[in-house]
Motif scaffolding. Structure first.
Motif, mmCIF file in Angstrom:
data_model
loop_
_atom_site.group_PDB
_atom_site.id
_atom_site.type_symbol
_atom_site.label_atom_id
_atom_site.label_comp_id
_atom_site.label_asym_id
_atom_site.label_seq_id
_atom_site.Cartn_x
_atom_site.Cartn_y
_atom_site.Cartn_z
ATOM 1 N N ALA A 96 3.845 -0.538 12.590
ATOM 2 C CA ALA A 96 3.952 -1.846 11.961
ATOM 3 C C ALA A 96 3.214 -2.880 12.798
ATOM 4 N N ALA A 97 2.886 -3.988 12.168
ATOM 5 C CA ALA A 97 2.120 -5.018 12.870
ATOM 6 C C ALA A 97 2.424 -6.393 12.314
ATOM 7 N N VAL A 98 2.190 -7.385 13.154
ATOM 8 C CA VAL A 98 2.258 -8.778 12.732
ATOM 9 C C VAL A 98 1.204 -9.540 13.525
ATOM 10 N N ALA A 99 0.572 -10.486 12.846
ATOM 11 C CA ALA A 99 -0.441 -11.302 13.507
ATOM 12 C C ALA A 99 0.155 -12.668 13.812
ATOM 13 N N GLU A 119 5.003 -7.709 9.691
ATOM 14 C CA GLU A 119 4.511 -8.118 8.371
ATOM 15 C C GLU A 119 3.858 -6.957 7.621
ATOM 16 N N TYR A 120 3.279 -6.040 8.381
ATOM 17 C CA TYR A 120 2.546 -4.941 7.765
ATOM 18 C C TYR A 120 3.132 -3.614 8.234
ATOM 19 N N TRP A 121 3.209 -2.659 7.323
ATOM 20 C CA TRP A 121 3.803 -1.356 7.633
ATOM 21 C C TRP A 121 2.916 -0.233 7.106
ATOM 22 N N GLY A 122 2.838 0.845 7.883
ATOM 23 C CA GLY A 122 2.183 2.037 7.393
ATOM 24 C C GLY A 122 3.125 2.855 6.539
ATOM 25 N N GLU A 123 2.614 3.966 6.037
ATOM 26 C CA GLU A 123 3.408 4.833 5.160
ATOM 27 C C GLU A 123 4.316 5.770 5.942
#
Length: 131
Positions: A96-99, A119-123
């Motif tokens: 997962a990631a967030v900027a 904010e962002y997630w992989g599968e």
């Protein structure tokens, strides 16, 4: 937007090792806080480790020493090296990631905020450890 693609999961025996990878792409992928999380069957998702855009690193205490998080900035790829794997490590592992940063939460070890701030997630990539 950021796209995250994990790889490296698999089935190993207890005591073995695996290295997971997560490649980030997209217009906002140059400066990210990134982390690994996992969800075992029938359980809630938990934190594993995170690395901020400034290089700060945090681990869930129970996993520190067996798991190592790192990032290749040139390849925009996050890694999780796992050693001495145990059946309890069996889970779907998510990147997962967030900027742009989560430094404060990483410094405080606030895994609730780290996870819910992503904010962002992989599968996900599945890791199965047999005894």
């Amino acid at each position: 937007q950021v796209q995250l693609v994990e790889s490296g999961g698999g089935s190993v025996q207890a005591g073995g090792s695996l290295r997971l990878s997560c490649t980030a792409s997209g217009p906002r992928s140059s400066r990210l806080c990134m982390g690994w999380f996992r969800q075992a069957p029938g359980k809630a998702r938990d934190g594993v480790a995170a690395i901020d855009s400034d290089g700060s690193i945090g681990y869930v205490k129970s996993l520190e020493g067996r798991f190592t998080i790192s990032k290749d900035i040139a390849k925009n790829t996050l890694y999780l090296q796992m050693h001495d794997l145990k059946p309890d490590d069996t889970a779907m592992y998510y990147c997962a990631a967030v900027a742009p940063s989560c430094a404060k939460d990483v410094e405080e070890g606030s895994w609730f905020h780290i996870m819910h701030g992503m904010e962002y997630w992989g599968e996900g990539t599945l890791v199965t450890i047999s005894s």
